[in-house]
Write a protein that holds these residues in place. Structure first.
Motif, mmCIF file in Angstrom:
data_model
loop_
_atom_site.group_PDB
_atom_site.id
_atom_site.type_symbol
_atom_site.label_atom_id
_atom_site.label_comp_id
_atom_site.label_asym_id
_atom_site.label_seq_id
_atom_site.Cartn_x
_atom_site.Cartn_y
_atom_site.Cartn_z
ATOM 1 N N GLU A 75 0.828 -1.201 0.000
ATOM 2 C CA GLU A 75 0.000 0.000 0.000
ATOM 3 C C GLU A 75 0.862 1.251 0.000
ATOM 4 N N ALA A 76 1.936 1.256 0.759
ATOM 5 C CA ALA A 76 2.823 2.416 0.794
ATOM 6 C C ALA A 76 3.487 2.634 -0.559
ATOM 7 N N ALA A 77 3.905 1.560 -1.210
ATOM 8 C CA ALA A 77 4.552 1.699 -2.514
ATOM 9 C C ALA A 77 3.582 2.275 -3.548
ATOM 10 N N VAL A 78 2.352 1.777 -3.558
ATOM 11 C CA VAL A 78 1.351 2.291 -4.504
ATOM 12 C C VAL A 78 1.002 3.739 -4.172
ATOM 13 N N ALA A 79 0.846 4.052 -2.902
ATOM 14 C CA ALA A 79 0.490 5.419 -2.507
ATOM 15 C C ALA A 79 1.607 6.398 -2.860
ATOM 16 N N ILE A 80 2.847 6.011 -2.657
ATOM 17 C CA ILE A 80 3.967 6.898 -3.007
ATOM 18 C C ILE A 80 3.999 7.117 -4.512
ATOM 19 N N ALA A 81 3.751 6.088 -5.290
ATOM 20 C CA ALA A 81 3.721 6.243 -6.747
ATOM 21 C C ALA A 81 2.609 7.208 -7.170
ATOM 22 N N ILE A 82 1.451 7.082 -6.552
ATOM 23 C CA ILE A 82 0.341 7.993 -6.867
ATOM 24 C C ILE A 82 0.695 9.418 -6.464
ATOM 25 N N ILE A 83 1.288 9.591 -5.297
ATOM 26 C CA ILE A 83 1.647 10.932 -4.824
ATOM 27 C C ILE A 83 2.694 11.559 -5.735
ATOM 28 N N ILE A 84 3.657 10.785 -6.194
ATOM 29 C CA ILE A 84 4.678 11.322 -7.108
ATOM 30 C C ILE A 84 4.037 11.766 -8.416
ATOM 31 N N ASN A 85 3.125 10.970 -8.946
ATOM 32 C CA ASN A 85 2.438 11.361 -10.181
ATOM 33 C C ASN A 85 1.578 12.597 -9.985
ATOM 34 N N LEU A 86 0.909 12.697 -8.858
ATOM 35 C CA LEU A 86 0.113 13.895 -8.582
ATOM 36 C C LEU A 86 1.000 15.119 -8.424
ATOM 37 N N TYR A 87 2.160 14.961 -7.807
ATOM 38 C CA TYR A 87 3.078 16.089 -7.657
ATOM 39 C C TYR A 87 3.593 16.546 -9.019
ATOM 40 N N ARG A 88 3.888 15.601 -9.898
ATOM 41 C CA ARG A 88 4.347 15.991 -11.238
ATOM 42 C C ARG A 88 3.278 16.765 -11.994
ATOM 43 N N LYS A 89 2.036 16.442 -11.787
ATOM 44 C CA LYS A 89 0.952 17.117 -12.497
ATOM 45 C C LYS A 89 0.582 18.447 -11.852
ATOM 46 N N PHE A 90 0.411 18.471 -10.540
ATOM 47 C CA PHE A 90 -0.134 19.647 -9.862
ATOM 48 C C PHE A 90 0.916 20.470 -9.118
ATOM 49 N N LYS A 91 2.153 19.989 -9.025
ATOM 50 C CA LYS A 91 3.233 20.669 -8.291
ATOM 51 C C LYS A 91 2.867 20.896 -6.822
ATOM 52 N N SER A 92 2.070 20.016 -6.267
ATOM 53 C CA SER A 92 1.684 20.099 -4.865
ATOM 54 C C SER A 92 1.236 18.721 -4.404
ATOM 55 N N ILE A 93 1.403 18.469 -3.108
ATOM 56 C CA ILE A 93 0.879 17.223 -2.547
ATOM 57 C C ILE A 93 -0.215 17.514 -1.525
ATOM 58 N N ASP A 94 -0.692 18.754 -1.524
ATOM 59 C CA ASP A 94 -1.816 19.116 -0.669
ATOM 60 C C ASP A 94 -3.109 18.666 -1.350
ATOM 61 N N GLU A 95 -3.946 17.957 -0.626
ATOM 62 C CA GLU A 95 -5.129 17.399 -1.259
ATOM 63 C C GLU A 95 -6.129 18.457 -1.694
ATOM 64 N N ASP A 96 -6.080 19.643 -1.100
ATOM 65 C CA ASP A 96 -6.987 20.715 -1.510
ATOM 66 C C ASP A 96 -6.611 21.293 -2.871
ATOM 67 N N ASP A 97 -5.345 21.173 -3.265
ATOM 68 C CA ASP A 97 -4.905 21.701 -4.552
ATOM 69 C C ASP A 97 -5.255 20.776 -5.705
ATOM 70 N N ILE A 98 -5.575 19.559 -5.404
ATOM 71 C CA ILE A 98 -5.889 18.581 -6.450
ATOM 72 C C ILE A 98 -7.396 18.543 -6.605
ATOM 73 N N ASP A 99 -7.878 19.065 -7.726
ATOM 74 C CA ASP A 99 -9.311 19.220 -7.894
ATOM 75 C C ASP A 99 -9.886 18.343 -9.009
ATOM 76 N N THR A 100 -9.055 17.540 -9.631
ATOM 77 C CA THR A 100 -9.575 16.673 -10.676
ATOM 78 C C THR A 100 -8.849 15.335 -10.628
ATOM 79 N N LEU A 101 -9.533 14.302 -11.041
ATOM 80 C CA LEU A 101 -8.910 12.987 -11.113
ATOM 81 C C LEU A 101 -8.504 12.636 -12.537
ATOM 82 N N LYS A 102 -8.896 13.488 -13.497
ATOM 83 C CA LYS A 102 -8.585 13.236 -14.891
ATOM 84 C C LYS A 102 -7.652 14.318 -15.400
ATOM 85 N N TRP A 103 -6.573 13.900 -16.100
ATOM 86 C CA TRP A 103 -5.705 14.897 -16.721
ATOM 87 C C TRP A 103 -5.240 14.451 -18.060
#
Length: 103
Positions: A75-103
């Protein structure tokens, strides 16, 4: 013996609710992941304590603990991979800054 068990269960109870509080109040995804891991470790402590003090002749609690540790690592490995991908897209790991699941 029961006093020691109650003390360890109280620590496990405290760890679980510290993790729940951290998960519900933090917006940083890494912190939320760490809170989930804290809750899983509290569950592991419960399994080990109940196995040691109530069913010492069986190993079921220890097997469940090993299973949970394995699942938590995956679970940690999958979550870290998701967080890294979200950071590359949104330049933030704050959940309030992520407003879409599709990019």
């Amino acid at each position: 013996m029961m006093g020691e068990m109650k003390f360890i269960l109280a620590i496990s109870f405290a760890l679980f609710f510290i993790g729940a509080y951290g998960f519900l109040t933090r917006r940083n995804m890494i912190t939320m992941l760490m809170a989930v891991e804290l809750m899983l470790n509290a569950v592991n402590i419960n399994f080990v304590v109940f196995n040691k003090y109530l069913f010492s002749e069986k190993l079921d609690g220890l097997f469940f603990t090993i299973f949970i540790i394995t699942i938590a690592a995956a679970e940690a490995a999958v979550a870290i991979a998701i967080i890294i991908n979200l950071y590359r897209k949104f330049k933030s790991i704050d959940e309030d800054d992520i407003d879409t699941l599709k990019w």
